[in-house]
Structures are given as structure tokens and as C-alpha cells.
Design an enzyme around this catalytic site. Structure first.
Site, PDB file in Angstrom:
ATOM      1  CD  GLU A 160      -1.543  -2.442   1.578  1.00 28.13           C
ATOM      2  OE1 GLU A 160      -0.384  -2.573   2.032  1.00 28.13           O
ATOM      3  OE2 GLU A 160      -2.320  -3.413   1.419  1.00 28.13           O
TER       4      GLU A 160
ATOM      5  CG  HIS B  61     -10.059  -7.181   8.296  1.00 29.85           C
ATOM      6  ND1 HIS B  61      -9.968  -8.499   8.651  1.00 29.85           N
ATOM      7  CD2 HIS B  61      -9.070  -6.972   7.404  1.00 29.85           C
ATOM      8  CE1 HIS B  61      -8.952  -9.065   7.993  1.00 29.85           C
ATOM      9  NE2 HIS B  61      -8.397  -8.156   7.245  1.00 29.85           N
TER      10      HIS B  61
HETATM   11  C1  LIG Z   1      -1.893  -4.624   4.727  1.00 28.94           C
HETATM   12  C2  LIG Z   1      -2.759  -5.610   4.046  1.00 28.94           C
HETATM   13  N1  LIG Z   1      -3.018  -5.476   2.730  1.00 28.94           N
HETATM   14  C3  LIG Z   1      -3.831  -6.350   2.107  1.00 28.94           C
HETATM   15  C4  LIG Z   1      -4.385  -7.395   2.785  1.00 28.94           C
HETATM   16  C5  LIG Z   1      -5.341  -8.349   2.069  1.00 28.94           C
HETATM   17  N2  LIG Z   1      -4.728  -9.645   1.866  1.00 28.94           N
HETATM   18  C6  LIG Z   1      -4.933 -10.663   2.742  1.00 28.94           C
HETATM   19  S1  LIG Z   1      -4.093 -12.015   2.344  1.00 28.94           S
HETATM   20  C7  LIG Z   1      -3.447 -11.323   0.955  1.00 28.94           C
HETATM   21  C8  LIG Z   1      -2.507 -12.090   0.070  1.00 28.94           C
HETATM   22  C9  LIG Z   1      -1.243 -12.454   0.762  1.00 28.94           C
HETATM   23  O1  LIG Z   1      -0.456 -13.257  -0.053  1.00 28.94           O
HETATM   24  P1  LIG Z   1       0.853 -13.994   0.461  1.00 28.94           P
HETATM   25  O2  LIG Z   1       1.570 -13.147   1.452  1.00 28.94           O
HETATM   26  O3  LIG Z   1       1.621 -14.439  -0.709  1.00 28.94           O
HETATM   27  O4  LIG Z   1       0.328 -15.249   1.293  1.00 28.94           O
HETATM   28  P2  LIG Z   1      -0.563 -16.463   0.788  1.00 28.94           P
HETATM   29  O5  LIG Z   1      -1.998 -16.048   0.953  1.00 28.94           O
HETATM   30  O6  LIG Z   1      -0.203 -16.755  -0.610  1.00 28.94           O
HETATM   31  O7  LIG Z   1      -0.258 -17.595   1.713  1.00 28.94           O
HETATM   32  C10 LIG Z   1      -3.922 -10.008   0.823  1.00 28.94           C
HETATM   33  C11 LIG Z   1      -3.578  -9.104  -0.283  1.00 28.94           C
HETATM   34  C12 LIG Z   1      -4.098  -7.502   4.160  1.00 28.94           C
HETATM   35  N3  LIG Z   1      -4.601  -8.472   4.927  1.00 28.94           N
HETATM   36  N4  LIG Z   1      -3.290  -6.609   4.761  1.00 28.94           N
END
Ligand SMILES: Cc1ncc(C[n+]2csc(CCOP(=O)(O)OP(=O)(O)O)c2C)c(N)n1
Lengths: 373, 448
Positions: free
Chosen positions: A103, A172
Site C-alpha cells: 500500500e 478490518h
Molecule cells: C496490509 C494488508 N493489505 C492487504 C491485505 C489483504 N490480503 C490478505 S491475504 C493477501 C494475500 C497475501 O499473499 P501472500 O503473502 O503471498 O500469502 P498467501 O496467501 O499466498 O499464503 C492479501 C492481499 C491484508 N490483509 N493486509
């Protein structure tokens, strides 16, 4: 009457026992079905807030090639809440851009692009995640025009869902109206209806200043009539003007975002139950705040209640009440009141979550109390 | 207008024009800026730069940019291949049959629990879930390398770590149902597990925030001269957040005993790694921050274990951070809110499932060693299913947290107004007992 039955239960409960394929609850990142448009009388058409936002974005992308959209999952995935649906296909990947999960990175890129003369629209998956980017929004976005001696305008729009959603717990579920509303240099709008959503988002994108657009996830799927005028591509609403959604003479209810709809329902109940005519003001814009519209209304009704879903301390309602002391004291027949979210990190339990935010009941009750009905 | 006038009136003081006087104290003062300046001298004939921060750089006459893609990619360590065969016969995994079977069973239990919980969310019995399918090897393998009192920070897809450490099925279910035994007292979304007993910090929803926290916890252990370390899990998507970079740099500069384990599963919700970063994965970044780094095949549980054991050793003995990048494809949807077939082909996922998977890989290896049979596997799966469903039903029936939890933990001790509200609620409930059905809550009326 306040009932404690099941109010700590998010997961269990008899209603949830039956197997269903799709849980009706909207958890974060769950795409909502887009409701069908249908036609009603006089050229008015029903739009969901999501469709209105989508149309606003499409029209502004069409109108000005300096506009581009960036955020997590906005392109390929059509947005976590499908607000940017179809835009990638229509405008291509130079205008609708998926970002890595940073972000701070994409908000910073947006600010930089704005300082260089573009008009970015930065989508946050929710405003809760914009906390990662707050320095870019406040210290750079809001202040660079001032600090640069006026040579660097920052025409950027930050948008996304704000406030609590459903069952996504404290980290959230937070309302940032007061946070951004307190920053000189920012403009802040809080649309409620589909017309608000379209008109204010378009105004935000065209505005030469940084504008924070605080949408509401729970409203995305809600349909509103959209006037023929509002359906046109040149429709914009002025930032800083409130709208009187319901005319009344007995009490002024000032609300923003989702609380506007609730205040309107409460006003109908007040009429049925007590014959009271409440005037409901949809703030539309938190900064600048339309004190004049509130003042004119209070001159007439002599009673004021401010309603919001933010925390009680140092909030939008606190501000409105302070303004009422400064400018409306002589018109008030009783101390102005406020109805706000509870002073608690948003609970996950469904009953507690509901109790943590204003509902129509409490609005009716508080108004009746104020008017000594 | 009125408003403006009042603001002008009240802030006239601030409108005095003219330059400011020099600041004399604090952050911007000259005393604060006057650091001890030890000059680094450049010997006149030296063939390399002697400069603080880049002390081993040779001078060159050739102008050449370092191209990331000219460098060989960091290799991926493995012991056992996708067919369950040990790659190098001289390097048989150093593990007892008992431990190997525990690891295998924990992976299987995790995967069955995931499946059942996913289904139960679909049935509306829990509100949300995230499975770890395909990534059980990373979780269980790394957990098996740690001391039981090492401290863990996780992201949300590390059920296997908890399973290995002894988080019971009941404990999992209690969290998912937010009942009175849930350590988070029903305040978190499902899968935000925590365990004080197992030294596992609560999961935090905003991505990557746990990474700097883990460095802080490691710093605390360091000051304590502890023989424990901290392990921090995160996804390759989360590694794009500023917190990741800040954490690695400060861990390196403060020499904190923390092992960072990145689960690189190819996706962050719908964003494929190709759009998440351009470099050589997450591992190449560790090197940039001056951190010992290794990449490992996440589907090879034995390799994950070995790599983590070594990393733990380095972190503890040398008191410094280590980065592990473990590779495993995310065969699951991101969460119960996601349908990943909207952005990737179903066949692609099916392919991955069949071609390689930490559980089948280990089973082939176990069977080849005659440590495990197909019948035993069937038995295990049937038993695990039963156990999970029993725990599920138990947790679903449990009471909800006691009413007092409405008011507790916002502050260490409740503020006065909270105490007053609590007393008021107690009074109301006592006055109108028929209005309140408190049977569903722990200790009923007494829970307040
Ligand atoms: C600061 C923030 N931005 C966006 C999100 C929304 N979000 C939750 S999980 C996720 C994907 C994370 O991907 P990764 O770190 O690769 O882990 P994976 O789900 O693949 O295990 C996102 C964008 C969040 N929880 N917190």
C-alpha cells in the site's frame, strides 16, 4: 429491548445449522453478485452503489487520459469487491494496474504521479490497509502543494471501503472519516446513495486536490434510483455540499455514509410512532463540512442529532456538536446529541458487532428522548 | 463566512510572518547532529574502495551494470525428489522412524482438518477459513526443526506448525467456533490462532506486521542471552510490504536471532509471483540485506527440516537473522471468500496436485523404507477424520465466552467507565432476569 441472546455467537446458532452452499455473510474479499439493473418511471434507473462507482471510474478514464487506477487486485480480479469490473478489458493495463502488495508503494507511486501531473485513482482493498500508506496520504499527498509554495498540485483520489463490514473483526473494521477529516489539505467525501457515489467519485477525480473517498462495503450491493441527469457522463456533485434527503421541521438528523439510510428509516418510524417530522441531512462531504446547511436546518428544527459509525471520541459527530456550540447555540432548544459507534475495538461476534454501531432503533429512541416524546 | 472568521480570529498569533529562529534543542539541534566522526581513510594505492558500508569493493575500469538475470538463480535445496527417492544416496535424511511418522501424521491431520473446515464453512457452520493445502510440508517440516520453546509468529496458513507443536484438535475447533475456550475470547476471525503455551503469537490481519514484531521478540531474547530463537512465517506477497524490508534490515543491523521463513506459493490471492516481484524470489533480498539465506523445496519436508535446523543453529550461535525461502504451489483457493478458478486454470491446479505434493512425496519415501503401508494410511485417515469431527461437534456445542469479556482487555485494567458499564449491565440483568437468556454463555449471569 436489548437482548443478550446469542450476542456473542458468530459461528454457531440454529439459523446456521442448515447446510447452505453460499453463506450469505459478506466476508472480506468475497465478490458480491451484481444486482440486475431495472427500469423505473421517468427515466430513473436503479443502480447499485457498486455500479455507480464503476460507471464513474469508466467515464473518468474515458474523459481524461491522465486518469489511471492502481491497487491490489483491481485489474485481473476486477477488484476485491468488483468495483473495477471490466475496466481492465476496456482500458488496458496501462490505465488499470495491479500492484504488488504494498500500500505504501502504490499510494506513494500515486502521489508521485499526481505531483508529476497525472490524476491517479488509488484503490485500497479496504481503508484498514491504507494504514500502511498513511504517511504518503497525509505527509506527502495532503501537504506537498503547500510545502512546494503552490507549484505542485496533487490531484489524486484515494478510494476504497471504509468502516465496519460483517464479521471481519477489529483490524478490518474501522471508520476513518475523523482521521482524514482532520487533515488540512485533504478533502474527504462519504457517499451513501448511488448518485452520491457516482457524483462524488467523479468530483474527486476531477478535483485538483487530494481527495479521500470513503465508500462502504455494506452499501456496494444496495440499489438506489439514479436520476436521468445522474446517469449522464457529465454528472458531478459539488464537494463540500450536504444534501437534505428528507425535509422535516422537528429535529435535524445529520448523518453520513450508511447511517444516512438508517436515519431515513428512523425518520419514517418517528413519523408513524410520534408524528414527528425529522429532517435528514446527508453530509456527503466530511471535509469541507457544510455547516451552513446544518445551521439552516437547526434554525428551523431547533434540535440536532449527529449520527456516525465511527468511534465516539474526537469524531465527526464531536466536530458537528462543537460547531453547533459555536454557531447554533442560540437556535437549540436542547443540547445537541450524537449517536456513534461504541468505544471498543470492533467485536467479531455478530450480536456484539451489531450492538457496536448505531441502528435505526437507537436513532428513534435517542430522538424521542431529545424531543421528550 | 462565519466559520472562517472565527478561525482567523483564534489563530492570528500563528500568522506572524517572517523566518523562524534556529532551533536550539532536541532532534534538529546541532548537538544531536554532532556524531562522533571516525574518518575512514582511503590508502592511496589500494585496489579497492575503503569506504564505510562498502569495504570490499575492487576498483574496476570496466563500466558494467550488474544484471540480475546474469546471476545464476539461487538453487533450491532438496533431499528427496518428487517420486520419494533420496537424491543423493550418501545423504539419507537423518531422522528416526518415530519422528518421521509423527511428521507425516501431522501433515495428514492438517490436510484433513483443512478439508473438513473448508466444507463446514460452505455449510455455514463457521464463518471463514483458509486451508494450507500443498504447504503442509513447509509448516510441519520447519516446526520439527525447532525447540519447543522457540517463539513463533505466523501469517495465517501455518496450521501445520501448530499441529506439530501440539495444538490439539479441540484447541483448533475452539478458536474456529469462538467458544469459551478460545484463547482470543471470540474476538478474532477464524484461523487467527494463538497459543501462549506453545509460544505462538496471535495472528495479525494486516499483512507483514508480524515480521518486524518477530525481530523485536528476537531482540528481547538476545538481551536475555536466551537459548531460544524466533521464527517468523509470511507469504511472498506479504514480502512486498514495507514492513518486510524494514524488518530484514533492522534484524541484520541489530543482529537478532530470528529465522524468517517465506512460504512462496506462487500466488497472493489472484496476483501471481510474476507480478509480485521481478528479482530472484524472496531469497535474493536476504543476501542484499546481508542475511544468510537459503532456498528450499517446500514439498520436501525432510529438506525443510534440515534447512531450518541449520538456520536455527546459525541464528542461535551467531546471534543473527537467517532467511529461508520455501517453495510450494498453493493448490487451494486463497480463502473461503475466493474462487481461484477465476484467475487460474483448474487443470493447472490439478496438475500440481498430482505431480507433486509434500504428503504423497513423503508417503512414497516412507513406503520405500517400509516404515508405512497403504493400510496404515487408510486407518490413519479414517481415525483422523473421526477425531476431527468429534472435536468439531464438541466445540460447536461449547458455551460462548463469559459476559465479562465484553469489557475486558481493552486496557490491562478496565477503565472506570468500563467498570461502571459492567456494573450497570449486571444491575440490569439482575433486575430483568426474564429478558435475558444467558444459558449460552460461560457461567451465565455469574460470568459478569
Ligand atoms: C496490509 C494488508 N493489505 C492487504 C491485505 C489483504 N490480503 C490478505 S491475504 C493477501 C494475500 C497475501 O499473499 P501472500 O503473502 O503471498 O500469502 P498467501 O496467501 O499466498 O499464503 C492479501 C492481499 C491484508 N490483509 N493486509
Amino acid at each position: 429491548m436489548f437482548t443478550a441472546r446469542n450476542f456473542l455467537s458468530r459461528a454457531a446458532g440454529s439459523a446456521l445449522r442448515k447446510p447452505v452452499v453460499n453463506v450469505p455473510r459478506v466476508t472480506a474479499f468475497q465478490p458480491l453478485k451484481i444486482q440486475q439493473k431495472y427500469y423505473s418511471s421517468g427515466g430513473t434507473k436503479d443502480y447499485t452503489v457498486r455500479e455507480a462507482l464503476n460507471e464513474a471510474l469508466a467515464e473518468e478514464l474515458e474523459r481524461d487520459e491522465k486518469v489511471f487506477i492502481m491497487g491490489e487486485e483491481v485489474a485481473q480480479y476486477n477488484g476485491a469487491y468488483k468495483v473495477t469490473k471490466g475496466l481492465l478489458d476496456r482500458f488496458g493495463e496501462k490505465r488499470v494496474i495491479d500492484s504488488p502488495i504494498t500500500e505504501h508503494g502504490f499510494a506513494g507511486l500515486g502521489v508521485g504521479a499526481a505531483l508529476a501531473g497525472l490524476n491517479p485513482v488509488v484503490e485500497f482493498m479496504t481503508w484498514n490497509f491504507a494504514m500502511q500508506a498513511i504517511d504518503q496520504i497525509i505527509n506527502s499527498g495532503a501537504k506537498t502543494h503547500y510545502m512546494s509554495g503552490g507549484i505542485q498540485p496533487c490531484s489524486i483520489t484515494f478510494r476504497g471501503p471504509n468502516g465496519f463490514a460483517a464479521g471481519v473483526a477489529a483490524q478490518h473494521s474501522q471508520d476513518y472519516s475523523a482521521w482524514y477529516g482532520s487533515i488540512p489539505g485533504l478533502k474527504v467525501v462519504t457517499p451513501w446513495s448511488a448518485e452520491d457515489a457516482k457524483g462524488l467519485l467523479k468530483a474527486a477525480i476531477r478535483d485538483p486536490n487530494p481527495v479521500v473517498v470513503l465508500e462502504n462495503e455494506l452499501l456496494y450491493g444496495q440499489a438506489f434510483p439514479m436520476s436521468e441527469e445522474a446517469q449522464k457522463s457529465d454528472f458531478v456533485l459539488p464537494i463540500g455540499k450536504a444534501k437534505i434527503e428528507r425535509v422535516g421541521k422537528d429535529v435535524t438528523l445529520v448523518a453520513l455514509s450508511r447511517c444516512v439510510g438508517q436515519a431515513l428509516t428512523a425518520a419514517e418510524t418517528l413519523k408513524k410512532k410520534y408524528g414527528v417530522e425529522a429532517e435528514v441531512i446527508n453530509l456527503r462531504s466530511v471535509k469541507p463540512l457544510d455547516v451552513e446547511t446544518i445551521m439552516k436546518s437547526v434554525k428551523k428544527t431547533n434540535h440536532l442529532i449527529a449520527i456516525e459509525s465511527g468511534f465516539p471520541s474526537f469524531g465527526v459527530s464531536s466536530e458537528i456538536l462543537a460547531l453547533s456550540m459555536e454557531y447554533m447555540f442560540d437556535f437549540l432548544d436542547a443540547p445537541a446529541q450524537r449517536i456513534t459507534g461504541a468505544e471498543v475495538p470492533t467485536p467479531y461476534a455478530i450480536g456484539l458487532e451489531q450492538l457496536s454501531f448505531p441502528d435505526e432503533d437507537i436513532m428513534v429512541k435517542k430522538t424521542a428522548q431529545l424531543l421528550r416524546l | 463566512m462565519v466559520l472562517l472568521n472565527s478561525i482567523r480570529a483564534s489563530s492570528r498569533r500563528l500568522l506572524v510572518p517572517g523566518p523562524r529562529l534556529p532551533t536550539t534543542a532536541g532532534y534538529f539541534s546541532s548537538t544531536a547532529l554532532a556524531r562522533e566522526n571516525v574518518p575512514v581513510k582511503q590508502p592511496s594505492r589500494s585496489d579497492s574502495v575503503l569506504f564505510p558500508g562498502a569495504v570490499n569493493s575492487k576498483f574496476t575500469n570496466e563500466l558494467k551494470f550488474q544484471k540480475p538475470h546474469d546471476l545464476p538463480a539461487i538453487p533450491t535445496y532438496r533431499l528427496i525428489d518428487a517420486h520419494g527417492v533420496v537424491v543423493d544416496n550418501s545423504r539419507e535424511p537423518d531422522v528416526s522412524q518415530e519422528l518421521a511418522l509423527k511428521m507425516y501424521k501431522d501433515m495428514v491431520t492438517t490436510s484433513i482438518m483443512d478439508l473438513l473446515m473448508y466444507e463446514s464453512q460452505r455449510q455455514g457452520r463457521i464463518s471463514f477459513y483458509m486451508v494450507s493445502a500443498g504447504e503442509e510440508g513447509i509448516a510441519v517440516g520447519s516446526a520439527a526443526a525447532l525447540a519447543p520453546d522457540d517463539v513463533i509468529f505466523s501469517q495465517y496458513r501455518e496450521q501445520g506448525v501448530m499441529m506439530y507443536r501440539g495444538f490439539t484438535l479441540d484447541e483448533f475447533m475452539n478458536q474456529l467456533f469462538a467458544n469459551k475456550f478460545d484463547y482470543g475470547k471470540g474476538r478474532n476471525m477464524p484461523i487467527h490462532f494463538m497459543s501462549e503455551r506453545l509460544h505462538m503469537h496471535p495472528i495479525s490481519s494486516p499483512l507483514a506486521t508480524q515480521i518486524p514484531h518477530s525481530v523485536g521478540a528476537a531482540y528481547a531474547l538476545k538481551l536475555d542471552r536466551s537459548s531460544r530463537i524466533v521464527v517468523c512465517f509470511f507469504g511472498e506477497g506479504a514480502a512486498s510490504e514495507g514492513d518486510f524490508h524494514a524488518a530484514l534490515n533492522i534484524a541484520a543491523t541489530r543482529s537478532c536471532p530470528v529465522v524468517f521463513i517465506c512460504r512462496n506459493n506462487g500466488f497472493a490471492i489472484s496476483t501471481p509471483t510474476l507480478e509480485q516481484y521481478k528479482g530472484d524470489g524472496i531469497a535474493s533480498r536476504g543476501v542484499g540485506y546481508g542475511i544468510d539465506t537459503v532456498r528450499v523445496d517446500g514439498n520436501d519436508i525432510m529438506a525443510v527440516r534440515e534447512v531450518t535446523m541449520r538456520a536455527r543453529d546459525i541464528a542461535l550461535k551467531e546471534q543473527k537473522p537467517v532467511l529461508i525461502e520455501a517453495m510450494s504451489y498453493r493448490v487451494s483457493h486463497h480463502s473461503t471468500s475466493d474462487d481461484s478458478f477465476a484467475y487460474r486454470a483448474k487443470v493447472e491446479v490439478e496438475d500440481w496436485k498430482h505431480r507433486d505434493n509434500p504428503i504423497t512425496r513423503m508417503r512414497k519415501w516412507l513406503e520405500a523404507k517400509s516404515w508405512w503401508t497403504g493400510e496404515q494410511d487408510q486407518e490413519l485417515r479414517t481415525q483422523v477424520r473421526k477425531d476431527i469431527l468429534k472435536a468439531f461437534v464438541r466445540a460447536e456445542k461449547e458455551k460462548k465466552p463469559a459476559l465479562e469479556n465484553l469489557f475486558l482487555d481493552i486496557y490491562k485494567t478496565p477503565s472506570r467507565d468500563l467498570e461502571e458499564q459492567m456494573a450497570e449491565l449486571r444491575r440490569i440483568i439482575e433486575e430483568y432476569p426474564d429478558e435475558y437468556d444467558l444459558g449460552a454463555f460461560d457461567r451465565g449471569k455469574e460470568g459478569l
